[in-house]
Design a protein around this motif. Structure first.
Motif, PDB file in Angstrom:
ATOM      1  N   SER A 389      33.138  12.756  59.615  1.00  0.00           N
ATOM      2  CA  SER A 389      34.411  13.387  59.286  1.00  0.00           C
ATOM      3  C   SER A 389      34.285  14.273  58.050  1.00  0.00           C
ATOM      4  N   THR A 390      35.319  15.052  57.808  1.00  0.00           N
ATOM      5  CA  THR A 390      35.383  15.940  56.651  1.00  0.00           C
ATOM      6  C   THR A 390      36.414  15.409  55.671  1.00  0.00           C
ATOM      7  N   ARG A 391      36.054  15.368  54.410  1.00  0.00           N
ATOM      8  CA  ARG A 391      36.962  14.895  53.365  1.00  0.00           C
ATOM      9  C   ARG A 391      37.886  16.042  52.946  1.00  0.00           C
ATOM     10  N   HIS A 392      39.183  15.786  52.930  1.00  0.00           N
ATOM     11  CA  HIS A 392      40.160  16.829  52.571  1.00  0.00           C
ATOM     12  C   HIS A 392      41.197  16.264  51.597  1.00  0.00           C
ATOM     13  N   ILE A 393      41.467  17.015  50.515  1.00  0.00           N
ATOM     14  CA  ILE A 393      42.487  16.637  49.542  1.00  0.00           C
ATOM     15  C   ILE A 393      43.730  17.489  49.806  1.00  0.00           C
ATOM     16  N   VAL A 394      44.842  16.828  50.063  1.00  0.00           N
ATOM     17  CA  VAL A 394      46.077  17.523  50.449  1.00  0.00           C
ATOM     18  C   VAL A 394      46.596  18.377  49.302  1.00  0.00           C
ATOM     19  N   LYS A 395      46.944  19.645  49.649  1.00  0.00           N
ATOM     20  CA  LYS A 395      47.495  20.588  48.678  1.00  0.00           C
ATOM     21  C   LYS A 395      48.952  20.876  49.005  1.00  0.00           C
ATOM     22  N   SER A 396      49.620  21.509  48.095  1.00  0.00           N
ATOM     23  CA  SER A 396      51.037  21.836  48.273  1.00  0.00           C
ATOM     24  C   SER A 396      51.241  22.687  49.527  1.00  0.00           C
ATOM     25  N   GLY A 397      52.241  22.321  50.321  1.00  0.00           N
ATOM     26  CA  GLY A 397      52.577  23.102  51.508  1.00  0.00           C
ATOM     27  C   GLY A 397      51.831  22.701  52.767  1.00  0.00           C
ATOM     28  N   GLU A 398      50.862  21.780  52.657  1.00  0.00           N
ATOM     29  CA  GLU A 398      50.082  21.375  53.825  1.00  0.00           C
ATOM     30  C   GLU A 398      50.775  20.240  54.571  1.00  0.00           C
ATOM     31  N   SER A 399      50.600  20.243  55.878  1.00  0.00           N
ATOM     32  CA  SER A 399      51.151  19.205  56.751  1.00  0.00           C
ATOM     33  C   SER A 399      50.086  18.774  57.741  1.00  0.00           C
ATOM     34  N   LEU A 400      50.381  17.718  58.487  1.00  0.00           N
ATOM     35  CA  LEU A 400      49.417  17.254  59.483  1.00  0.00           C
ATOM     36  C   LEU A 400      49.182  18.295  60.558  1.00  0.00           C
ATOM     37  N   SER A 401      50.224  19.008  60.949  1.00  0.00           N
ATOM     38  CA  SER A 401      50.069  20.031  61.992  1.00  0.00           C
ATOM     39  C   SER A 401      49.189  21.174  61.510  1.00  0.00           C
ATOM     40  N   ILE A 402      49.356  21.561  60.238  1.00  0.00           N
ATOM     41  CA  ILE A 402      48.522  22.629  59.683  1.00  0.00           C
ATOM     42  C   ILE A 402      47.065  22.196  59.626  1.00  0.00           C
ATOM     43  N   LEU A 403      46.824  20.957  59.168  1.00  0.00           N
ATOM     44  CA  LEU A 403      45.450  20.453  59.071  1.00  0.00           C
ATOM     45  C   LEU A 403      44.813  20.282  60.442  1.00  0.00           C
ATOM     46  N   ALA A 404      45.593  19.820  61.417  1.00  0.00           N
ATOM     47  CA  ALA A 404      45.072  19.650  62.774  1.00  0.00           C
ATOM     48  C   ALA A 404      44.629  20.996  63.343  1.00  0.00           C
ATOM     49  N   GLN A 405      45.417  22.036  63.100  1.00  0.00           N
ATOM     50  CA  GLN A 405      45.068  23.372  63.595  1.00  0.00           C
ATOM     51  C   GLN A 405      43.850  23.926  62.868  1.00  0.00           C
ATOM     52  N   ARG A 406      43.814  23.696  61.542  1.00  0.00           N
ATOM     53  CA  ARG A 406      42.716  24.249  60.739  1.00  0.00           C
ATOM     54  C   ARG A 406      41.380  23.621  61.138  1.00  0.00           C
ATOM     55  N   TYR A 407      41.375  22.307  61.395  1.00  0.00           N
ATOM     56  CA  TYR A 407      40.122  21.614  61.684  1.00  0.00           C
ATOM     57  C   TYR A 407      39.884  21.403  63.180  1.00  0.00           C
ATOM     58  N   ASN A 408      40.709  22.043  63.994  1.00  0.00           N
ATOM     59  CA  ASN A 408      40.536  21.971  65.446  1.00  0.00           C
ATOM     60  C   ASN A 408      40.532  20.535  65.955  1.00  0.00           C
ATOM     61  N   THR A 409      41.535  19.780  65.515  1.00  0.00           N
ATOM     62  CA  THR A 409      41.699  18.407  65.975  1.00  0.00           C
ATOM     63  C   THR A 409      43.178  18.167  66.253  1.00  0.00           C
ATOM     64  N   SER A 410      43.596  16.908  66.379  1.00  0.00           N
ATOM     65  CA  SER A 410      44.991  16.614  66.703  1.00  0.00           C
ATOM     66  C   SER A 410      45.649  15.793  65.589  1.00  0.00           C
ATOM     67  N   ILE A 411      46.977  15.850  65.551  1.00  0.00           N
ATOM     68  CA  ILE A 411      47.721  15.080  64.561  1.00  0.00           C
ATOM     69  C   ILE A 411      47.462  13.587  64.760  1.00  0.00           C
ATOM     70  N   SER A 412      47.494  13.141  66.021  1.00  0.00           N
ATOM     71  CA  SER A 412      47.279  11.717  66.306  1.00  0.00           C
ATOM     72  C   SER A 412      45.886  11.268  65.886  1.00  0.00           C
ATOM     73  N   ALA A 413      44.890  12.142  66.023  1.00  0.00           N
ATOM     74  CA  ALA A 413      43.522  11.787  65.631  1.00  0.00           C
ATOM     75  C   ALA A 413      43.427  11.600  64.121  1.00  0.00           C
ATOM     76  N   ILE A 414      44.082  12.482  63.367  1.00  0.00           N
ATOM     77  CA  ILE A 414      44.064  12.359  61.904  1.00  0.00           C
ATOM     78  C   ILE A 414      44.789  11.089  61.473  1.00  0.00           C
TER      79      ILE A 414
END
Length: 436
Positions: A389-414
């Motif tokens: 997996s990739t380690r990610h530190i949440v920044k202002s304005g980020e959401s699970l949907s944004i991260l799922a799209q950025r890393y080409n995965t799904s919200i449920s997987a995260i």
């Protein structure tokens, strides 16, 4: 006068001989590979024994000289596959007691006495080797452990004749820590990347030295010993996590070097090369030092991850890993930690430790810490290495949907990968993003 004296003597009650010893209680402790039977006595036992294995039922017969039985033998041995019944028989000597232990299979008994101590009176101990309990629940045998997943050996402290610390209301540490260990094993076995091996599966005793040996037999990648702390006063409270001290580590390396079997077990083929060359013996020490340093570093890192999780659900007595000379942490090749889940001597924490809900929370905290460690430090060839997996530190304005799209995965997987109960993220929150 003689007549009166004779009459008085005839009227006196008959004085019976009194046995010098008493069997006060009998306890039976079945474990996977043997059954232990303990006779608690009022004095040091005078005994002899023999076996009758020519016909069934197989019998072990113990004669207690000058001893009276005060203990009940009803329903003894019901939890053991090896012991059929414990009963009495006609004694060989007057004022003596004969105990017959009927067995379902032949066993070579080891019988020995133990002197009284602060906890127990004089005892006679009977160890009967042989399969004694059926494995139930989350426990797995060494043969059942899968390949290419992380194996975690979970050791519930104490057991059997050793109750561990005892709480103000009489709670035994051995019972509490086994419940937590079983809950942790269940959570680990439900993880696709890990499997659990319970070192102690029931209420029986294992020596401190044998516990890491069982972990090694299971080819464990991590050893966790679970305990509950105690103090002479009820005030202290909180959990802590312990690792091996450097001083104990150095002494253990010396023992491994002195014992050829241990030396070969750890170094493998290297031991064969080095064993005949005294001038290069320092290489063996170097290899063992490197292995121990790696094991201790791994244990320290796991301890930090577990502390981060535990402090969310309970007070911590120590906020950093503590070093100590615990015998169960001495493996040079397995990262090892000891978790003190709280002070059983504190009335409030004793109550918490008895709560199934709190036990599950403690197990979850340990599991989450262990999982995060192996996600961040995957062992080659394991599930975690394959699903890095990739380690990610949440920044202002980020959401699970944004991260799922950025890393080409799904919200449920995260969510599943990080054990998230909500979709709400916090700035600075650390997430492990699974590979797509």
């Amino acid at each position: 006068m003689k007549r009166w004296l004779l009459l008085i003597l005839l009227c006196l009650p008959t004085v019976q001989a009194v046995a010098a010893n008493d069997i006060q209680s009998v306890r039976v402790w079945p474990s996977p590979d043997k059954t232990r039977i303990v006779f608690d006595l009022s004095a040091k036992p005078d005994y002899s024994y023999f076996t009758l294995y020519d016909s069934q039922p197989y019998r072990l017969v113990i004669d207690f000289r000058d001893t009276e039985r005060k203990a009940s033998l009803t329903n003894l041995g019901e939890e053991s596959l090896l012991v059929k019944k414990v009963r009495t028989s006609s004694p060989q000597y007057a004022n003596s007691t004969r105990i017959v232990i009927e067995l379902n299979s032949k066993s070579q008994p080891e019988v020995f006495s133990l002197p009284a101590n602060e906890t127990y009176s004089d005892r006679l101990v009977v160890d009967l080797p042989g399969e004694s309990v059926r494995r139930t629940g989350p426990a797995k045998s060494v043969d059942e452990l899968k390949e290419r997943v992380v194996t975690v050996a979970i050791d519930a402290g104490h057991g059997g004749d050793d109750p561990g610390s005892i709480g103000p209301s009489g709670t035994y540490e051995k019972h509490v820590v086994l419940k937590i260990a079983q809950a942790l094993a269940t959570q680990i076995n439900n993880d696709p990347g890990m499997q659990a091996y319970l070192v102690r599966t029931g209420d029986y005793y294992l020596t401190p030295d044998s516990r890491p040996e069982k972990a090694r037999e299971a080819k464990a990648d991590l050893f966790i010993s679970i305990h509950a702390d105690a103090f002479t006063s009820p005030g202290p409270n909180g959990a802590s996590v312990w690792v091996l001290s450097k001083r104990r580590a150095n002494s253990e390396i010396g023992r491994w070097l002195e014992t050829r079997e241990k030396h070969s077990e750890l170094l493998g083929g290297a031991a064969e090369i080095l064993q005949g060359n005294d001038s290069e013996s320092y290489l063996a020490r170097t290899l063992l030092d490197m292995s121990m340093d790696n094991s201790m570093a791994g244990g320290y890192n796991v301890a930090n991850e577990i502390i981060d999780e535990m402090k969310r659900i309970t007070r911590m007595h120590k906020s950093k890993p503590q070093a100590a000379s615990f015998a169960v942490l001495k493996s040079p090749d397995i990262p090892s930690i000891l978790v003190e889940t709280g002070f059983i001597s504190n009335p409030r924490e004793e109550k918490n430790l008895l709560s199934r809900n709190h036990q599950n929370k403690l197990a979850s905290a340990i599991y989450n810490g262990v999982r995060r460690y192996f996600v961040q430090n995957p062992i080659d060839g394991t599930y975690f290495a394959k699903h890095r997996s990739t380690r990610h530190i949440v920044k202002s304005g980020e959401s699970l949907s944004i991260l799922a799209q950025r890393y080409n995965t799904s919200i449920s997987a995260i969510k599943s990968h990080n054990n998230l109960q909500s979709t709400v993220l916090k700035i600075g929150q650390v997430l492990e993003i699974p590979a797509s």
